[in-house]
Design an enzyme around this catalytic site. Structure first.
Site, PDB file in Angstrom:
ATOM      1  N   ASP A  59     -36.842  64.162 -52.595  1.00  0.00           N
ATOM      2  CA  ASP A  59     -37.022  65.031 -53.677  1.00  0.00           C
ATOM      3  C   ASP A  59     -35.627  65.599 -54.025  1.00  0.00           C
ATOM      4  OD1 ASP A  59     -37.552  67.277 -55.736  1.00  0.00           O
ATOM      5  OD2 ASP A  59     -39.132  67.750 -54.588  1.00  0.00           O
ATOM      6  N   ASN A  86     -30.223  60.134 -61.881  1.00  0.00           N
ATOM      7  CA  ASN A  86     -31.356  59.738 -62.819  1.00  0.00           C
ATOM      8  C   ASN A  86     -32.256  60.681 -62.920  1.00  0.00           C
ATOM      9  OD1 ASN A  86     -32.745  58.297 -65.042  1.00  0.00           O
ATOM     10  ND2 ASN A  86     -33.994  58.097 -63.188  1.00  0.00           N
ATOM     11  N   TYR A 150     -33.405  73.532 -70.395  1.00  0.00           N
ATOM     12  CA  TYR A 150     -33.402  72.218 -70.242  1.00  0.00           C
ATOM     13  C   TYR A 150     -32.152  71.718 -70.901  1.00  0.00           C
ATOM     14  CZ  TYR A 150     -34.104  67.269 -70.728  1.00  0.00           C
ATOM     15  OH  TYR A 150     -33.926  65.539 -71.010  1.00  0.00           O
ATOM     16  N   ALA A 152     -29.513  73.362 -71.592  1.00  0.00           N
ATOM     17  CA  ALA A 152     -28.349  74.205 -70.935  1.00  0.00           C
ATOM     18  C   ALA A 152     -27.979  73.194 -69.635  1.00  0.00           C
ATOM     19  CB  ALA A 152     -28.657  75.353 -70.689  1.00  0.00           C
ATOM     20  N   LYS A 154     -28.433  70.115 -68.891  1.00  0.00           N
ATOM     21  CA  LYS A 154     -27.944  68.846 -69.373  1.00  0.00           C
ATOM     22  C   LYS A 154     -26.471  68.986 -69.854  1.00  0.00           C
ATOM     23  CE  LYS A 154     -31.350  65.949 -68.138  1.00  0.00           C
ATOM     24  NZ  LYS A 154     -31.188  65.172 -67.093  1.00  0.00           N
TER      25      LYS A 154
END
Length: 250
Positions: A59, A86, A150, A152, A154
């Site tokens: 994880d 990924n 999300y 931010a 990335k």
């Protein structure tokens, strides 16, 4: 022989979607691939598709799993040439509904996890003059309502890409990112938690907004991950390549 023959690749979140497609491309090119994920059944399915693919339950959000993942690849194959960060987490999260737990989960997977994995991989990537490929999103640069955390996370991953590229260039390690647009990977009903009806509506809206008129297939993005890892790309570092049908232009 392919330039990737016998190279060793670790792909997080490699049991489905873009990661799965990239694992197959690497394996078909002769690389040895360790894919990680949280569900053993999906990992076994991925490994069954090619003899060069192995699965490991891990994880990205668990700090201890970073060093364990890298150690597993090195123990099995003796080296590490490519790390593909990924695995991703996201949510439709209006600011009014944001909680510390929801924000922390997104950043644990999209920022902290890649950071710890790359740190653990550095000695081996340096020895191999290897490469790191981070998987970002069009929303790392494009704003989106209810996607602020999300997006931010990335954006942070993309800036980490550029900073790491500068820092690691003297060690011969290249760092690039692929900013993926919407793909047919089940992320809306999975990662984003939408109902099938909500997902279908969003998918149609995206098709209308994407200049090239379609959502992507995982293979559309995977081929660029493999190209950036290929030694033929050895003069490319610190780049974020958009693979999104032109969505970032709208």
């Amino acid at each position: 022989m392919s330039a990737l023959t016998d190279k060793v690749v670790v792909i997080t979140g490699g049991s489905s979607g873009i990661g799965h497609a990239a694992a197959l491309d690497f394996a078909r090119g002769g690389a040895r691939v360790l894919v990680t994920g949280r569900r053993r059944a999906l990992l076994d399915e991925a490994a069954a598709l090619h003899s060069n693919i192995e699965g490991l339950v891990a994880d990205v959000a668990v700090p201890e799993d970073a060093s364990r993942t890298i150690a597993a690849a090195v123990k099995k194959w003796g080296r590490l040439d490519v790390l593909v960060n990924n695995a991703g987490a996201g949510a439709i999260l209006p600011l009014a509904d944001a909680t510390d737990a929801a924000i922390a989960n997104i950043f644990a997977v999209n920022v902290f996890g890649p950071s710890l994995l790359t740190t653990a991989a550095l000695p081996y990537l340096g020895a191999a003059k290897g490469a790191v490929i981070n998987v970002s999103s069009t929303f790392g640069q494009k704003s989106g309502a209810r996607l602020s955390h999300y997006a931010a996370s990335k954006a942070a991953l993309e800036h980490l890409t550029r900073c790491w590229a500068l820092e690691l260039a003297p060690r011969g390690i290249r760092v690039n990112a692929v900013a993926a647009g919407p793909t047919e990977s089940g992320a809306l009903t999975g990662m984003m938690g939408m109902s099938p009806e909500q997902a279908a509506a969003v998918e149609e809206q995206e098709r209308q907004q994407i200049p090239l008129g379609r959502r992507g297939q995982p293979e559309d993005v995977a081929r660029w991950i493999v190209r950036l890892a290929d030694p033929a790309s050895d003069w490319i570092t610190g780049q974020v390549i958009g693979v999104d049908g032109g969505l970032a232009l709208t």
